[in-house]
Design a protein around this motif. Structure first.
Motif, PDB file in Angstrom:
ATOM      1  N   LEU A 185      19.745 -44.235   3.702  1.00 10.85           N
ATOM      2  CA  LEU A 185      20.674 -45.475   4.383  1.00 10.85           C
ATOM      3  C   LEU A 185      20.962 -44.957   5.554  1.00 10.85           C
ATOM      4  N   MET A 186      20.962 -45.987   6.645  1.00  8.83           N
ATOM      5  CA  MET A 186      21.425 -45.763   7.919  1.00  8.83           C
ATOM      6  C   MET A 186      22.734 -45.914   8.472  1.00  8.83           C
ATOM      7  N   TYR A 187      23.461 -44.978   9.330  1.00  6.98           N
ATOM      8  CA  TYR A 187      24.721 -45.525   9.843  1.00  6.98           C
ATOM      9  C   TYR A 187      24.471 -46.626  10.911  1.00  6.98           C
ATOM     10  N   PRO A 188      25.656 -47.219  11.151  1.00  5.01           N
ATOM     11  CA  PRO A 188      25.572 -48.419  12.376  1.00  5.01           C
ATOM     12  C   PRO A 188      25.891 -47.644  13.562  1.00  5.01           C
ATOM     13  N   GLY A 189      25.383 -48.202  14.831  1.00  2.00           N
ATOM     14  CA  GLY A 189      25.448 -47.752  16.010  1.00  2.00           C
ATOM     15  C   GLY A 189      25.762 -48.715  16.907  1.00  2.00           C
ATOM     16  N   ILE A 190      25.457 -48.225  18.289  1.00  2.00           N
ATOM     17  CA  ILE A 190      25.925 -49.259  19.599  1.00  2.00           C
ATOM     18  C   ILE A 190      24.429 -49.881  19.924  1.00  2.00           C
ATOM     19  N   GLY A 191      23.412 -49.515  19.289  1.00  2.00           N
ATOM     20  CA  GLY A 191      22.147 -50.153  19.946  1.00  2.00           C
ATOM     21  C   GLY A 191      20.867 -49.419  19.641  1.00  2.00           C
ATOM     22  N   VAL A 192      19.874 -49.955  20.053  1.00  2.00           N
ATOM     23  CA  VAL A 192      18.442 -49.329  19.994  1.00  2.00           C
ATOM     24  C   VAL A 192      17.914 -49.326  21.221  1.00  2.00           C
ATOM     25  N   GLY A 193      17.423 -48.126  21.431  1.00  2.00           N
ATOM     26  CA  GLY A 193      16.653 -48.030  22.756  1.00  2.00           C
ATOM     27  C   GLY A 193      15.321 -47.319  22.693  1.00  2.00           C
ATOM     28  N   GLY A 194      14.615 -46.880  23.785  1.00  2.00           N
ATOM     29  CA  GLY A 194      13.331 -46.289  23.610  1.00  2.00           C
ATOM     30  C   GLY A 194      12.353 -47.363  23.909  1.00  2.00           C
ATOM     31  N   TYR A 195      11.234 -46.805  23.725  1.00  2.00           N
ATOM     32  CA  TYR A 195      10.063 -47.744  24.174  1.00  2.00           C
ATOM     33  C   TYR A 195       8.966 -48.178  22.845  1.00  2.00           C
ATOM     34  N   CYS A 196       9.639 -47.826  21.692  1.00  2.00           N
ATOM     35  CA  CYS A 196       9.063 -48.437  20.311  1.00  2.00           C
ATOM     36  C   CYS A 196       9.663 -49.247  19.684  1.00  2.00           C
ATOM     37  N   LEU A 197      10.986 -48.887  19.065  1.00  2.00           N
ATOM     38  CA  LEU A 197      11.796 -49.697  18.235  1.00  2.00           C
ATOM     39  C   LEU A 197      12.130 -51.018  18.823  1.00  2.00           C
ATOM     40  N   THR A 198      12.227 -51.120  20.181  1.00  2.00           N
ATOM     41  CA  THR A 198      12.544 -52.213  20.936  1.00  2.00           C
ATOM     42  C   THR A 198      11.681 -53.193  21.254  1.00  2.00           C
ATOM     43  N   LYS A 199      10.472 -53.119  20.762  1.00  2.00           N
ATOM     44  CA  LYS A 199       9.414 -54.069  21.073  1.00  2.00           C
ATOM     45  C   LYS A 199       8.223 -54.041  20.196  1.00  2.00           C
ATOM     46  N   ASP A 200       8.018 -52.912  19.238  1.00  2.00           N
ATOM     47  CA  ASP A 200       6.661 -52.843  18.295  1.00  2.00           C
ATOM     48  C   ASP A 200       6.740 -54.211  17.464  1.00  2.00           C
ATOM     49  N   ALA A 201       7.643 -54.566  17.000  1.00  2.00           N
ATOM     50  CA  ALA A 201       7.471 -55.680  15.918  1.00  2.00           C
ATOM     51  C   ALA A 201       7.157 -56.936  16.871  1.00  2.00           C
ATOM     52  N   LEU A 202       7.373 -56.898  17.955  1.00  2.00           N
ATOM     53  CA  LEU A 202       7.052 -58.326  18.767  1.00  2.00           C
ATOM     54  C   LEU A 202       5.319 -58.163  19.066  1.00  2.00           C
ATOM     55  N   LEU A 203       5.071 -56.805  19.114  1.00  2.00           N
ATOM     56  CA  LEU A 203       3.779 -56.706  19.353  1.00  2.00           C
ATOM     57  C   LEU A 203       2.819 -57.396  18.162  1.00  2.00           C
ATOM     58  N   ALA A 204       3.518 -56.942  16.931  1.00  2.00           N
ATOM     59  CA  ALA A 204       2.804 -57.240  15.884  1.00  2.00           C
ATOM     60  C   ALA A 204       2.911 -58.929  15.665  1.00  2.00           C
ATOM     61  N   SER A 205       4.002 -59.468  15.900  1.00  2.00           N
ATOM     62  CA  SER A 205       4.345 -60.973  15.659  1.00  2.00           C
ATOM     63  C   SER A 205       3.196 -61.541  16.492  1.00  2.00           C
ATOM     64  N   TRP A 206       3.132 -61.265  17.800  1.00  2.07           N
ATOM     65  CA  TRP A 206       2.326 -61.721  18.828  1.00  2.07           C
ATOM     66  C   TRP A 206       0.735 -61.737  18.362  1.00  2.07           C
ATOM     67  N   ALA A 207       0.340 -60.614  17.862  1.00  2.00           N
ATOM     68  CA  ALA A 207      -0.954 -60.349  17.297  1.00  2.00           C
ATOM     69  C   ALA A 207      -1.384 -61.238  16.212  1.00  2.00           C
ATOM     70  N   ARG A 208      -0.348 -61.524  15.483  1.00  2.00           N
ATOM     71  CA  ARG A 208      -0.652 -62.284  14.359  1.00  2.00           C
ATOM     72  C   ARG A 208      -1.077 -63.611  14.762  1.00  2.00           C
ATOM     73  N   GLN A 209      -0.528 -64.150  15.844  1.00  2.00           N
ATOM     74  CA  GLN A 209      -0.820 -65.380  16.211  1.00  2.00           C
ATOM     75  C   GLN A 209      -1.769 -65.596  17.289  1.00  2.00           C
TER      76      GLN A 209
END
Length: 288
Positions: A185-209
């Motif tokens: 179980l994760m701790y909360p934080g002030i944000g998400v960064g980097g080049y994976c978690l910030t956009k990979d879900a959007l790549l998947a959603s775009w691909a589905r459509q």
């Protein structure tokens, strides 16, 4: 492998309004390969791509280029095996000493990928995993990161609830982690960064459509990205509640990169928090 293939449209709070996936640079790279590769080459895609890319983008482009060069189409091999690298001092080690998932557009392609990976990965300790097709390995990569992004967004929501209920969520999480099934179980934080978690879900959603041909997006995954993008704003508003006047207040930000032990600040949430604080004329110092 940077976050230039997804263009986000966010409002001031960070909420996600819209996004677009641009594969033009990726397609140009594949064309360049197709115009110069040998007819029996192995083309191995290791970057993060929308599921369906090898079959719907790479293969048609390569075949078109080979036809124009009057070369046969049945000798080329195309595969996908995504990297699971850890930026920082363990970068090389994470390439050679970690599990790899791979696939090919056909049997001979998958066999060629397997042979190649055996030359760079210690497969005696980290066996390879072959999936049924390139759609599967492409999906595996974005699902790994979307899963983490979703869990982070989940904790963001509960951190707001904990603040409202005057609860220390960190002690709650520590208590729950004693249960083996909930040890991650994760701790909360002030944000998400980097080049994976910030956009990979959007790549998947775009691909589905756009590549798989369905009408519905991956709405839960898109929402998680939107929630995470707003985390720096939540942190800023929390500070505003604690300090009625941030103007001329000294603020020290300990940690600037998007994760520990690296010098990479790409899409770090600290940048957004810094910008919000700057608007209040706070006196900001950063250390990393």
């Amino acid at each position: 492998d940077i976050n230039l293939d997804v263009e986000k449209e966010n409002i001031t709070s960070g909420a996600l309004i819209d996004y677009n996936v641009d594969l033009s640079s990726f397609k140009k790279a594949i064309v360049s390969i197709g115009e110069n590769c040998k007819e029996d080459a192995l083309i191995l895609v290791e970057t993060t791509v929308p599921p369906g890319s090898c079959m719907k983008v790479v293969k048609p482009i390569i075949h078109d280029c080979l036809r124009k060069r009057n070369l046969p189409l049945d000798e080329i091999k195309i595969g996908h095996s995504y990297e699971r690298v850890m930026p920082g001092p363990s970068y090389i080690d994470s390439i050679q000493n970690f599990y790899r998932v791979y696939s090919g557009i056909d049997q001979k392609s998958a066999d060629a990928v397997e042979s190649f990976l055996h030359t760079i990965i210690r497969t005696d300790e980290y066996p390879l995993t072959r999936l049924g097709n390139t759609n599967a390995t492409e999906m595996a990569k974005v699902l790994e990161n979307s899963y983490r992004a979703m869990n982070i967004a989940f904790m963001v929501e509960w951190s707001r609830f904990a603040e409202e209920a005057d609860v220390d969520l960190y002690e709650v999480v520590n208590a729950i982690r004693l249960r083996p099934t909930h040890a991650n179980l994760m701790y909360p934080g002030i944000g998400v960064g980097g080049y994976c978690l910030t956009k990979d879900a959007l790549l998947a959603s775009w691909a589905r459509q756009n590549l798989i041909g369905q009408n519905e997006p991956l709405s839960q995954s898109e929402k998680a990205i939107g929630i995470n993008d707003q985390m720096p704003r939540y942190a800023f508003e929390f500070l505003q509640k604690q300090y009625l006047k941030l103007s001329s207040t000294s603020v020290l930000l300990l940690g600037v990169s998007y994760r520990g032990d690296i010098g990479d600040t790409r899409f770090s949430p600290v940048k957004k928090l810094y910008d919000y604080l700057s608007e209040t004329k706070a006196i900001i110092s950063c250390h990393d």
